[in-house]
Structure formats: C-alpha cells, structure tokens
Design an enzyme around this catalytic site. Structure first.
Site, PDB file in Angstrom:
ATOM      1  CD  GLU A 163       4.701   4.836  -2.552  1.00  0.00           C
ATOM      2  OE1 GLU A 163       4.558   4.005  -1.710  1.00  0.00           O
ATOM      3  OE2 GLU A 163       4.562   6.045  -2.018  1.00  0.00           O
ATOM      4  CD  GLU A 349       1.330   8.657  -2.392  1.00  0.00           C
ATOM      5  OE1 GLU A 349       1.648   8.596  -1.247  1.00  0.00           O
ATOM      6  OE2 GLU A 349       0.802   7.796  -3.358  1.00  0.00           O
TER       7      GLU A 349
HETATM    8  O1  IFM Z   1      -1.104   5.788   1.824  1.00  0.00           O
HETATM    9  C1  IFM Z   1       0.160   5.597   1.141  1.00  0.00           C
HETATM   10  C2  IFM Z   1       0.138   5.324  -0.136  1.00  0.00           C
HETATM   11  O2  IFM Z   1      -0.852   4.422  -0.849  1.00  0.00           O
HETATM   12  C3  IFM Z   1       1.203   5.299  -0.761  1.00  0.00           C
HETATM   13  N1  IFM Z   1       2.227   6.165  -0.243  1.00  0.00           N
HETATM   14  C4  IFM Z   1       2.163   6.343   1.127  1.00  0.00           C
HETATM   15  C5  IFM Z   1       1.031   6.699   1.512  1.00  0.00           C
HETATM   16  C6  IFM Z   1       1.414   6.586   3.238  1.00  0.00           C
HETATM   17  O3  IFM Z   1       1.646   5.533   3.640  1.00  0.00           O
END
Ligand code: IFM
Length: 446
Positions: A163, A349
């Site tokens: 990200e 994710e």
């Molecule tokens: O916890 C975070 C992660 O580190 C990066 N993506 C989003 C998740 C939830 O906020």
C-alpha cells in the site's frame, strides 16, 4: 466455486503489527516505533513493542496456520531488523528469523508470501530525509537484494511494498500514520519515491531470484457518486484517479494519469527523466487489498479531488466505519484486468474489524464470516469472467496492532487475548477452514 486445487488460501500479517521484540537481537527503531511512542496520536496510547509477541511465538503461529488449513501465508520483513540503520551492516540475527520462518512454512505445505516494506522505515534513513530523500530508494533496492540473496526462491511470492498509497497519503497528508506530516506536495513526492523504490526493488529481486513471483501490493477502491449530478460523478472519477490510477498507471503503463496530474497543479512531484521507465517494471503478480468502496459527492470546499465521503444510509459498516460492499471487489478485479492486463492478481488482504467478545472460550463473529463468504464469492465471480486470480488471503491471521487505533480494533481470524497471548480461532476462522477443505486446496509444494 470451481477454483483449481493449486489455488492459495491463507491470511496476512505485517511485522510491526504482530512481531513485538522491538529492541531484541539488534533491531533498531523504525518510524513507527518513534510515532507510536511520541506522537500522542495512537487511540489507546500503545505501541508495537510487544504486539502479538510473534517474534517468540512464531513456531506455534505456523502450527496455527497449518491447523486452519491454509496453504499460503503472507508476512512482512522488518527492514530495521535486517539492516537496522537502513543501509550498511546486515544483522544476521534478523535475517535468521525470516529464514527459519520460511523453512517452517515450507515444511508445513504453506506458500510464503513476503512483503519487503509494510511501513516500517528505519529511523536511520528517516533522519536523512526518509522517503522525501531520493537516496532512500537506492537503500531500499540494496535491502531487497540482501533479502532475496538469503531467502531466494524459497519465498513463493515477493511484494516490494504494501500500500504505497497509504504510506504516502495517511503518513504525509492526513498525519494519522508515521511520520505524521500533513502536506499534499510532500505526500506526492513520497508517493513518487515509493514507486521509484518499487521499480529499483523489482530489479534487485529479479537479479537475485529465478522462480519466485515478484510484484507489489496496492490498496484499491471503487468510487461511486452519491447522487446523479455531473459534479459528483466528476468527483468520483477524480477520487478514483487519486486513489488507484495515480499508482497503477506509472507502475503498469509508464505514465502518470494526465487528468489527475493537471488536477494537482503545482503540487506534482519532481522527477528525473528515466524514473517512469524504472517504475514501470514487468511484474508477475499484483496483490490487491480490498476492504470497502468510496461513496462521494462533489465538495467545492475540499481540495482536489473535491470529493466528500457520504455515508450510505442503507449500508452496513465494520468497526472501522468502512462500508461492507462485496461487489466492489468484483468490480475492481474486472476493471484492473481490463485496464492493465497484469498476468496474475491475488487478494493480499480482505477482512473486517468487529467488536469481538470472547465468551466461554469462543468468539461468535457471524458478520465477519458473512463478510469473508460474500467477498470470496465476488472474487470467484470475477474469476469466472476470465480475470486471472490465484490466491485469497484474509486480513488478518491474528488480532493485532491496528496502527493509529492501537489494539482497539480486531481484524483477526484468531482472537488474541493480549494479557496471556493466547490465540483463539474465531467462528469465522473455523468456517474458512471448512470452506478451504471443501475446495480441495492442496498443500503447497515447491
Ligand atoms: O492493518 C492494515 C494493514 O496493515 C494494511 N491494510 C489495511 C489493514 C487494516 O486497516
């Protein structure tokens, strides 16, 4: 769902959020240690010093992953553990930790997905300007080479960054993440350097691996207008450009999106002639993180992209206040495939924070279970239309340190009782385990 038996199912974590052992075995502070200790901006005032104590409990955690039937696990490598100052001396103990972790995952039939940077820039580099300093991009490439030389093709999939949008925007514009700055021009310069570091990092990984799949993990979001006005439609288009195209077009097409570049005006980043060529490296696999959609209306009072969030009255929301919108995952997968034709996409994710309660040794979390099920269904729908998708990794294996929220948000498939560090699989974890078994997913072998 017609998924091949080689499809990967698992969960993701990141170093600062779970490892703890912040001052052990030669690790030095990162910008997150500094921010968590000093900024006053963490909801419960807590830090990742101990987190889930994974640095000491990693064997049991791998056993847990195995018991949950996963055949893949995504983790991040802490740069300040491996090269504590950010450049220069390599810390053997730090590298050993990931070496053992990777071997143990392989023994258990779990494909290792390693992310090189999940927001923990060594303070040594931050003192020299951090991501505002172009030299940091070269330090990152050196670090990528060190990791790849040691772990090599035992890692199934490497991602350079997690990200970059979030690092740049939340860390340098919104000030809610380390290092806590609030300056649009700086955020854009940092974003450019993160992408340049991605390009240089890809070259370093390529030079030091043969079969590992290489790429990056981006957070993605569709944006929908909250009303029919042309102004709100334009705001949604702009917000989509700022959030998604600003990163994907340089990385996959070799140029910034011109309309968004024009929208930023004088704030656009400084760059050198060949930067975009470096940034646009061929990748094997793109990881996407999907949680929610954006729902916006035009707001002249807001700076570019002139978009204000509107809460949809009929929707449900997670404990983060994020709208539950599974079809957005299908929409993004189809659109990314249409626009960029990357060879492979995986969900790196996806998950939901819920107000979980431990009762008689169980955590009943039906909303999270439905969230996972509906998003896996959306992913399968995209796959059925021809989008090449190879894995689904939930966020997260464990409840953990949720950055500015400290420990007040629980995203885990497994509940963590922090005083005892006991891990308790929630109902959603057990549902996912049974679902994976129903798909005949086979253990990973090299
Ligand atoms: O916890 C975070 C992660 O580190 C990066 N993506 C989003 C998740 C939830 O906020």
């Amino acid at each position: 769902m017609n998924l091949p038996s080689g499809f990967h199912f698992g969960a993701s974590t990141s170093a600062y959020q779970i490892e703890g052992a912040a001052q052990e075995d030669g690790r030095l502070p990162s910008i997150w240690d500094e921010f968590a200790h000093k900024s006053g901006r963490i909801k419960d005032g807590r830090t990742g010093d101990v987190a889930c104590d994974h640095y000491h409990r990693w064997r049991e955690d791998v056993d847990l992953i195995h018991a949950l039937g996963h055949n893949a696990y995504r983790f991040s490598i802490a740069w300040p553990r491996v090269i504590p100052q950010g450049r220069g001396a390599v810390n053997a103990k730090g590298l050993d930790f990931y070496d053992r972790l990777v071997d143990r995952l392989l023994e258990k039939g779990i494909a290792p997905y390693a992310t090189l940077y999940h927001w923990d820039l060594p303070m040594g580099l931050h003192r020299e300007g951090g991501w505002l300093n172009r030299d940091t991009c070269h330090a990152f490439a050196d670090y990528a080479a060190v990791v790849a030389q040691r772990l090599g093709d035992r890692v199934y999939s490497y991602a350079t960054f997690n990200e970059p949008r979030c690092s740049a925007t939340v860390g340098y514009l919104e000030g809610r993440h380390a290092p806590g700055e609030m300056d649009q021009a700086k955020a854009l310069q940092v974003a450019h350097h993160l992408m340049l570091a991605h390009g240089l990092g890809m070259q370093a990984l390529r030079a030091n691996t043969r079969t590992a799949r290489l790429g990056v993990v981006l957070d993605v979001k569709p944006y929908h207008p909250a009303d029919d006005s042309a102004a709100s439609q334009q705001a949604a288009h702009n917000a989509y450009g700022v959030f998604n195209r600003w990163f994907m077009e340089p990385m996959f097409l070799g140029h910034y999106p011109q309309d968004i570049w024009d929208g930023y005006g004088a704030m656009v980043p400084a760059m050198q002639e060949s930067d975009l060529v470096t940034i646009c490296q061929p990748i094997d696999s793109l990881g996407i993180n999907y949680y929610a959609r954006g729902h916006v209306e035009h707001s002249a009072a807001k700076p570019f992209p002139h978009a204000a969030d509107v809460r949809c009255a009929t929707s449900s929301f997670t404990d983060m206040g994020w709208e539950i919108w599974p079809d957005g995952l299908r929409e993004m997968l189809v659109r990314i495939h249409r626009d960029y034709r990357v060879p492979d996409i995986y969900i790196a994710e996806n998950g939901a924070a819920m107000d979980d309660v431990l009762e008689n040794g169980r955590v009943h979390d039906p909303v999270r279970r439905d969230y996972l099920q509906s998003h896996i269904t959306a992913m399968a729908q995209a796959r059925a239309t021809g989008v090449p998708i190879s894995a689904y990794l939930a966020w997260s294996l464990l409840d953990n340190y949720e950055w500015g929220h400290g420990y007040t948000r629980r995203f885990g498939l497994c509940y963590v009782d922090y005083p005892t560090q006991q891990r308790i699989p929630k109902d959603s974890a057990l549902w996912l385990r049974d679902f994976i078994a129903s798909q005949n997913a086979r253990p990973y072998t090299r």
